[in-house]
Design an enzyme around this catalytic site. Structure first.
Site, PDB file in Angstrom:
ATOM      1  N   ARG A  47     -94.737-108.866 -83.249  1.00  0.00           N
ATOM      2  CA  ARG A  47     -93.335-109.441 -84.061  1.00  0.00           C
ATOM      3  C   ARG A  47     -93.390-110.608 -84.137  1.00  0.00           C
ATOM      4  NH1 ARG A  47     -91.933-111.957 -81.017  1.00  0.00           N
ATOM      5  NH2 ARG A  47     -90.142-113.115 -82.134  1.00  0.00           N
ATOM      6  N   GLY A  48     -92.543-111.298 -85.033  1.00  0.00           N
ATOM      7  CA  GLY A  48     -93.121-113.219 -85.237  1.00  0.00           C
ATOM      8  C   GLY A  48     -93.816-113.126 -86.282  1.00  0.00           C
ATOM      9  N   ALA A  49     -93.552-114.425 -86.997  1.00  0.00           N
ATOM     10  CA  ALA A  49     -94.165-113.991 -88.892  1.00  0.00           C
ATOM     11  C   ALA A  49     -96.079-114.571 -88.640  1.00  0.00           C
ATOM     12  CB  ALA A  49     -93.107-115.595 -89.574  1.00  0.00           C
ATOM     13  N   ARG A  90     -93.053-105.412 -93.607  1.00  0.00           N
ATOM     14  CA  ARG A  90     -91.653-105.713 -93.535  1.00  0.00           C
ATOM     15  C   ARG A  90     -91.782-107.167 -94.178  1.00  0.00           C
ATOM     16  NH1 ARG A  90     -90.119-108.371 -87.629  1.00  0.00           N
ATOM     17  NH2 ARG A  90     -88.103-108.736 -88.132  1.00  0.00           N
ATOM     18  N   GLN A 204     -84.848-111.235 -78.668  1.00  0.00           N
ATOM     19  CA  GLN A 204     -85.937-111.179 -78.732  1.00  0.00           C
ATOM     20  C   GLN A 204     -86.121-113.067 -77.501  1.00  0.00           C
ATOM     21  OE1 GLN A 204     -84.734-110.780 -81.420  1.00  0.00           O
ATOM     22  NE2 GLN A 204     -86.540-110.179 -82.781  1.00  0.00           N
ATOM     23  N   ASP A 245     -89.542-118.012 -90.582  1.00  0.00           N
ATOM     24  CA  ASP A 245     -89.844-116.480 -91.427  1.00  0.00           C
ATOM     25  C   ASP A 245     -90.515-116.636 -92.590  1.00  0.00           C
ATOM     26  OD1 ASP A 245     -88.533-115.747 -88.791  1.00  0.00           O
ATOM     27  OD2 ASP A 245     -89.677-114.931 -89.606  1.00  0.00           O
ATOM     28  N   ASN A 255     -84.417-117.706 -91.471  1.00  0.00           N
ATOM     29  CA  ASN A 255     -85.470-117.603 -89.675  1.00  0.00           C
ATOM     30  C   ASN A 255     -84.047-116.168 -89.156  1.00  0.00           C
ATOM     31  OD1 ASN A 255     -87.235-118.172 -87.695  1.00  0.00           O
ATOM     32  ND2 ASN A 255     -85.098-119.075 -86.635  1.00  0.00           N
ATOM     33  N   LYS A 256     -84.889-116.318 -87.740  1.00  0.00           N
ATOM     34  CA  LYS A 256     -83.629-115.192 -86.882  1.00  0.00           C
ATOM     35  C   LYS A 256     -82.437-115.390 -87.337  1.00  0.00           C
ATOM     36  CE  LYS A 256     -85.128-112.181 -86.342  1.00  0.00           C
ATOM     37  NZ  LYS A 256     -85.080-111.027 -86.358  1.00  0.00           N
TER      38      LYS A 256
HETATM   39  O1  MRU Z   1     -87.466-109.817 -86.642  1.00  0.00           O
HETATM   40  P1  MRU Z   1     -88.587-111.089 -85.522  1.00  0.00           P
HETATM   41  O2  MRU Z   1     -88.205-110.812 -83.651  1.00  0.00           O
HETATM   42  O3  MRU Z   1     -89.735-110.833 -85.540  1.00  0.00           O
HETATM   43  O4  MRU Z   1     -88.815-112.506 -85.621  1.00  0.00           O
HETATM   44  C1  MRU Z   1     -89.174-113.835 -86.029  1.00  0.00           C
HETATM   45  C2  MRU Z   1     -88.940-114.182 -85.457  1.00  0.00           C
HETATM   46  O5  MRU Z   1     -89.393-114.018 -84.704  1.00  0.00           O
HETATM   47  C3  MRU Z   1     -87.955-116.000 -85.361  1.00  0.00           C
HETATM   48  O6  MRU Z   1     -87.335-115.160 -87.047  1.00  0.00           O
HETATM   49  C4  MRU Z   1     -89.298-116.744 -85.507  1.00  0.00           C
HETATM   50  O7  MRU Z   1     -88.596-117.686 -85.573  1.00  0.00           O
HETATM   51  C5  MRU Z   1     -89.917-116.933 -86.738  1.00  0.00           C
HETATM   52  S1  MRU Z   1     -91.656-116.438 -85.967  1.00  0.00           S
HETATM   53  C6  MRU Z   1     -92.207-118.201 -84.820  1.00  0.00           C
END
Ligand code: MRU
Length: 354
Positions: A47-49, A90, A204, A245, A255-256
């Site tokens: 996970r993570g963009a 996703r 996370q 993201d 973003n998250k």
């Molecule tokens: O749902 P996730 O864990 O895939 O979320 C993405 C992220 O890790 C965050 O939103 C993050 O800030 C962007 S990715 C560096």
């Protein structure tokens, strides 16, 4: 280099660190089927963009190897189908679409100028796509390091910052985006302390960012998401640093979930709010954040903790995985090409043209 690796091409297959098991268990899963790669993205093994983007690139390269097509037309159709499947894994992180489209375009352009018989050209293209995925994987590390280096102009010494979610080596291939900035500051000898939002519901921050901070010996303190206002009002906080993201052309940032709340609290306390954004996370096709597709995830992410139900039976929940922070709350967007300040509508365009 980190002691752990989120994504690696190893023994002729894709190896992903299963992030769902961290920090308790470090275990790796191997993939040679693109549908399994897509499933790993959906179920958040990875996970993570930036990490999702690189994983999807390998997924498409694997799909190319799985194709039994003997004509270029059929081969490209197989790739299109696999690309659509991967992009559906996703919806919010644009890096996923970006990486898949990048490889599909490369495949189509290469096919157009191919002079060899189709079966030979297909075999060559299978290798080209894997090489390209490996290139994106390596480039991601360099991009994060460049971004982290540019950002140092904004990070005082000493510095105390607040960070949301996980944006580090686990959310990318190494270093990461917002945590990459913190890591470069630490490597440069700056005295940096980071408050890590735990980041409900998937935690996370508590499980992944704290794992990384411990591994890199960066001073840190985990707080619950709701504590950021108290922390900002009682301590000297120099900045909030978050990842992203998808960023629209006007600078609105997806973003998250919880990022928007943090930005509002930062504004209330005059704390600069910085967004770390590789240019692959910019989506200039979207005018504003209103157009960003926000993923909703399973209710059980909220109603259960470690498989244990914590709400009454049938409690209704709403579980958006991301939110949109309006550009107005963002002090600067930091990319691998440099730092961008408002007005983002003009300055993001300028950055990409330069
Ligand atoms: O749902 P996730 O864990 O895939 O979320 C993405 C992220 O890790 C965050 O939103 C993050 O800030 C962007 S990715 C560096």
């Amino acid at each position: 280099m980190s002691a752990f690796r989120s994504i690696e091409w190893k023994n002729d297959q894709l190896r992903l660190l299963d992030q769902r098991q961290l920090p308790a268990i470090t275990t790796y899963n191997d993939y040679k089927d693109y549908k399994e790669v897509a499933k790993a993205i959906t179920t958040m093994v990875v996970r993570g963009a930036p990490a999702i983007g690189v994983t999807a690139a390998f997924g498409l390269a694997i799909a190319a190897r799985q194709s039994a097509a003997t004509t270029m037309t059929d081969f490209l159709a197989d790739l299109d189908q696999a690309g659509a499947h991967l992009m559906a894994a996703r919806p919010t992180a644009v890096n996923l679409d970006w990486a898949v489209q990048h490889l599909l375009t490369l495949a189509k352009e290469t096919a157009e100028v191919a002079v060899l018989p189709d079966v030979v050209a297909i075999a060559a293209l299978q290798k080209t796509l894997l090489t390209e995925a490996q290139g994106l994987c390596q480039a991601d590390i360099e991009i994060c390091q460049q971004l982290g280096t540019h950002a140092q102009a904004l990070i005082p010494n000493p510095a105390t910052v607040i960070h949301h979610c996980n944006t580090g080596a686990l959310a990318a291939v190494d270093y990461g985006t917002a945590i990459g900035i913190i890591r470069v500051a630490h490597e440069q000898g700056k005295k940096i302390h980071v408050f890590l939002d735990e980041t409900r519901p998937r935690l996370q921050g508590a499980s992944l960012s704290a794992y990384e901070m411990k591994a890199f010996e960066i001073p840190h303190t985990v707080i619950v998401d709701g504590a950021s206002g108290y922390v900002m009002s009682t301590r000297k906080i120099d900045a909030c640093i978050v990842g992203c993201d998808r960023v629209a052309a006007n600078g609105d940032v997806a973003n998250k979930i919880g990022t928007y709340n943090l930005a509002i609290v930062a504004r209330a306390h005059n704390v600069p709010f910085y967004v770390a954004c590789p240019t692959s996370t910019l989506d200039m096709t979207l005018k504003s954040g209103d157009e960003i597709n926000i993923e909703e995830r399973a209710a059980t992410e909220i109603t259960e903790v470690k498989g244990q139900q914590i709400t009454p039976d049938d409690t209704p929940v709403f579980n958006p995985a991301f939110d949109v922070t309006p550009a107005d709350y963002i002090s600067a967007i930091i990319t691998e090409k440099g730092i961008v300040y408002p007005p983002y509508v003009d300055n993001l365009q300028q950055l990409l043209k330069a």
